[in-house]
Design a protein around this motif. Structure first.
Motif, PDB file in Angstrom:
ATOM      1  N   GLY A   1      -0.652   5.944   2.145  1.00  0.00           N
ATOM      2  CA  GLY A   1      -0.740   4.540   2.551  1.00  0.00           C
ATOM      3  C   GLY A   1      -1.058   3.652   1.363  1.00  0.00           C
ATOM      4  O   GLY A   1      -1.517   4.114   0.317  1.00  0.00           O
ATOM      5  N   GLU A   2      -0.821   2.354   1.532  1.00  0.00           N
ATOM      6  CA  GLU A   2      -1.027   1.391   0.437  1.00  0.00           C
ATOM      7  C   GLU A   2      -2.470   1.380  -0.050  1.00  0.00           C
ATOM      8  O   GLU A   2      -2.725   1.380  -1.244  1.00  0.00           O
ATOM      9  CB  GLU A   2      -0.602  -0.006   0.897  1.00  0.00           C
ATOM     10  CG  GLU A   2      -0.456  -0.999  -0.229  1.00  0.00           C
ATOM     11  CD  GLU A   2       0.622  -0.607  -1.233  1.00  0.00           C
ATOM     12  OE1 GLU A   2       0.386  -0.799  -2.441  1.00  0.00           O
ATOM     13  OE2 GLU A   2       1.680  -0.120  -0.829  1.00  0.00           O
ATOM     14  N   GLU A   3      -3.447   1.378   0.898  1.00  0.00           N
ATOM     15  CA  GLU A   3      -4.852   1.365   0.481  1.00  0.00           C
ATOM     16  C   GLU A   3      -5.229   2.665  -0.239  1.00  0.00           C
ATOM     17  O   GLU A   3      -6.007   2.653  -1.188  1.00  0.00           O
ATOM     18  CB  GLU A   3      -5.799   1.096   1.662  1.00  0.00           C
ATOM     19  CG  GLU A   3      -5.933   2.215   2.684  1.00  0.00           C
ATOM     20  CD  GLU A   3      -4.776   2.306   3.681  1.00  0.00           C
ATOM     21  OE1 GLU A   3      -4.725   3.294   4.416  1.00  0.00           O
ATOM     22  OE2 GLU A   3      -3.927   1.402   3.719  1.00  0.00           O
ATOM     23  N   GLU A   4      -4.666   3.775   0.183  1.00  0.00           N
ATOM     24  CA  GLU A   4      -4.915   5.050  -0.510  1.00  0.00           C
ATOM     25  C   GLU A   4      -4.276   5.046  -1.899  1.00  0.00           C
ATOM     26  O   GLU A   4      -4.848   5.557  -2.852  1.00  0.00           O
ATOM     27  CB  GLU A   4      -4.381   6.219   0.305  1.00  0.00           C
ATOM     28  CG  GLU A   4      -5.154   6.483   1.576  1.00  0.00           C
ATOM     29  CD  GLU A   4      -4.481   7.535   2.428  1.00  0.00           C
ATOM     30  OE1 GLU A   4      -3.254   7.430   2.643  1.00  0.00           O
ATOM     31  OE2 GLU A   4      -5.176   8.463   2.866  1.00  0.00           O
ATOM     32  N   ARG A   5      -3.094   4.482  -1.997  1.00  0.00           N
ATOM     33  CA  ARG A   5      -2.378   4.438  -3.274  1.00  0.00           C
ATOM     34  C   ARG A   5      -3.195   3.665  -4.316  1.00  0.00           C
ATOM     35  O   ARG A   5      -3.313   4.079  -5.465  1.00  0.00           O
ATOM     36  CB  ARG A   5      -0.997   3.817  -3.102  1.00  0.00           C
ATOM     37  CG  ARG A   5      -0.162   3.851  -4.363  1.00  0.00           C
ATOM     38  CD  ARG A   5       1.256   3.361  -4.162  1.00  0.00           C
ATOM     39  NE  ARG A   5       1.982   4.249  -3.265  1.00  0.00           N
ATOM     40  CZ  ARG A   5       2.508   3.885  -2.095  1.00  0.00           C
ATOM     41  NH1 ARG A   5       2.401   2.640  -1.682  1.00  0.00           N
ATOM     42  NH2 ARG A   5       3.154   4.742  -1.348  1.00  0.00           N
ATOM     43  N   ASP A   6      -3.788   2.546  -3.897  1.00  0.00           N
ATOM     44  CA  ASP A   6      -4.611   1.758  -4.823  1.00  0.00           C
ATOM     45  C   ASP A   6      -5.823   2.560  -5.298  1.00  0.00           C
ATOM     46  O   ASP A   6      -6.158   2.554  -6.481  1.00  0.00           O
ATOM     47  CB  ASP A   6      -5.063   0.455  -4.169  1.00  0.00           C
ATOM     48  CG  ASP A   6      -3.905  -0.503  -3.928  1.00  0.00           C
ATOM     49  OD1 ASP A   6      -2.845  -0.336  -4.569  1.00  0.00           O
ATOM     50  OD2 ASP A   6      -4.065  -1.416  -3.087  1.00  0.00           O
ATOM     51  N   ARG A   7      -6.492   3.263  -4.367  1.00  0.00           N
ATOM     52  CA  ARG A   7      -7.657   4.077  -4.747  1.00  0.00           C
ATOM     53  C   ARG A   7      -7.238   5.233  -5.659  1.00  0.00           C
ATOM     54  O   ARG A   7      -7.937   5.554  -6.614  1.00  0.00           O
ATOM     55  CB  ARG A   7      -8.352   4.617  -3.495  1.00  0.00           C
ATOM     56  CG  ARG A   7      -9.110   3.548  -2.737  1.00  0.00           C
ATOM     57  CD  ARG A   7     -10.095   4.099  -1.713  1.00  0.00           C
ATOM     58  NE  ARG A   7      -9.864   5.434  -1.219  1.00  0.00           N
ATOM     59  CZ  ARG A   7      -9.392   5.737  -0.004  1.00  0.00           C
ATOM     60  NH1 ARG A   7      -9.091   4.776   0.833  1.00  0.00           N
ATOM     61  NH2 ARG A   7      -9.243   6.986   0.366  1.00  0.00           N
TER      62      ARG A   7
ATOM     63  N   ALA B   1      -6.532   3.859  -9.145  1.00  0.00           N
ATOM     64  CA  ALA B   1      -7.790   3.524  -9.832  1.00  0.00           C
ATOM     65  C   ALA B   1      -8.484   4.791 -10.324  1.00  0.00           C
ATOM     66  O   ALA B   1      -8.971   4.845 -11.464  1.00  0.00           O
ATOM     67  CB  ALA B   1      -8.701   2.738  -8.896  1.00  0.00           C
ATOM     68  N   LEU B   2      -8.524   5.826  -9.503  1.00  0.00           N
ATOM     69  CA  LEU B   2      -9.122   7.092  -9.911  1.00  0.00           C
ATOM     70  C   LEU B   2      -8.344   7.710 -11.066  1.00  0.00           C
ATOM     71  O   LEU B   2      -8.934   8.213 -12.034  1.00  0.00           O
ATOM     72  CB  LEU B   2      -9.178   8.058  -8.730  1.00  0.00           C
ATOM     73  CG  LEU B   2      -9.707   9.456  -9.034  1.00  0.00           C
ATOM     74  CD1 LEU B   2     -11.140   9.390  -9.542  1.00  0.00           C
ATOM     75  CD2 LEU B   2      -9.598  10.348  -7.803  1.00  0.00           C
ATOM     76  N   SER B   3      -7.037   7.654 -10.993  1.00  0.00           N
ATOM     77  CA  SER B   3      -6.195   8.194 -12.065  1.00  0.00           C
ATOM     78  C   SER B   3      -6.491   7.508 -13.399  1.00  0.00           C
ATOM     79  O   SER B   3      -6.636   8.161 -14.437  1.00  0.00           O
ATOM     80  CB  SER B   3      -4.722   8.031 -11.690  1.00  0.00           C
ATOM     81  OG  SER B   3      -3.904   8.481 -12.729  1.00  0.00           O
ATOM     82  N   ARG B   4      -6.598   6.184 -13.382  1.00  0.00           N
ATOM     83  CA  ARG B   4      -6.916   5.435 -14.606  1.00  0.00           C
ATOM     84  C   ARG B   4      -8.280   5.832 -15.155  1.00  0.00           C
ATOM     85  O   ARG B   4      -8.452   6.012 -16.354  1.00  0.00           O
ATOM     86  CB  ARG B   4      -6.839   3.932 -14.349  1.00  0.00           C
ATOM     87  CG  ARG B   4      -5.408   3.405 -14.258  1.00  0.00           C
ATOM     88  CD  ARG B   4      -5.372   1.881 -14.245  1.00  0.00           C
ATOM     89  NE  ARG B   4      -6.067   1.300 -13.100  1.00  0.00           N
ATOM     90  CZ  ARG B   4      -5.529   1.099 -11.902  1.00  0.00           C
ATOM     91  NH1 ARG B   4      -4.276   1.424 -11.689  1.00  0.00           N
ATOM     92  NH2 ARG B   4      -6.229   0.558 -10.926  1.00  0.00           N
TER      93      ARG B   4
END
Length: 115
Positions: free
Chosen positions: A19-25, A28-31
């Motif tokens: 989902g979009e909200e999961e993708r953003d999290r 951010a974690l990946s960065r």
């Protein structure tokens, strides 16, 4: 939010879309994780792994069984094969390793082993 059905059952593996909200999290974690991992040259990494394991000693001369005398050329030859860059292109981008040195390593130390 994802459904709570098990990802693997008797019908196979099922992976629901992110989902979009999961993708953003996740982004951010990946960065954050990438900032923790030091940037290192692949040749430096191979040299470090060799110091830990001695793996370059496994690439022996096809006839004499001796280990390679030129570790830099051997690592360049391994990388050329692993990345499909080819010996000529790898020699052009390698410092201090000539195409001749790499071809000697390929001819004498890199070969397919029977499975």
């Amino acid at each position: 939010m994802r459904s709570q059905t098990p990802p693997c059952d008797d019908k196979g593996l099922s992976i629901s879309p992110i989902g979009e909200e999961e993708r953003d999290r996740i982004n951010a974690l990946s960065r954050r994780l990438y900032t923790l991992v030091p940037r290192v040259r692949i040749t430096s990494l191979l040299a470090e792994v060799h110091r830990w394991t001695g793996f370059l000693d496994s690439f022996t001369h096809y006839r004499t069984g001796e280990t390679a005398g030129d570790e830099a050329a051997l690592m360049a030859a391994i990388l050329a094969d692993a990345t499909n860059a080819g010996a000529e292109r790898m020699a052009e981008s390698s410092r201090g390793v000539t195409i001749h040195q790499m071809m000697l390593m390929i001819d004498r130390h890199l070969r397919n082993r029977p499975a």
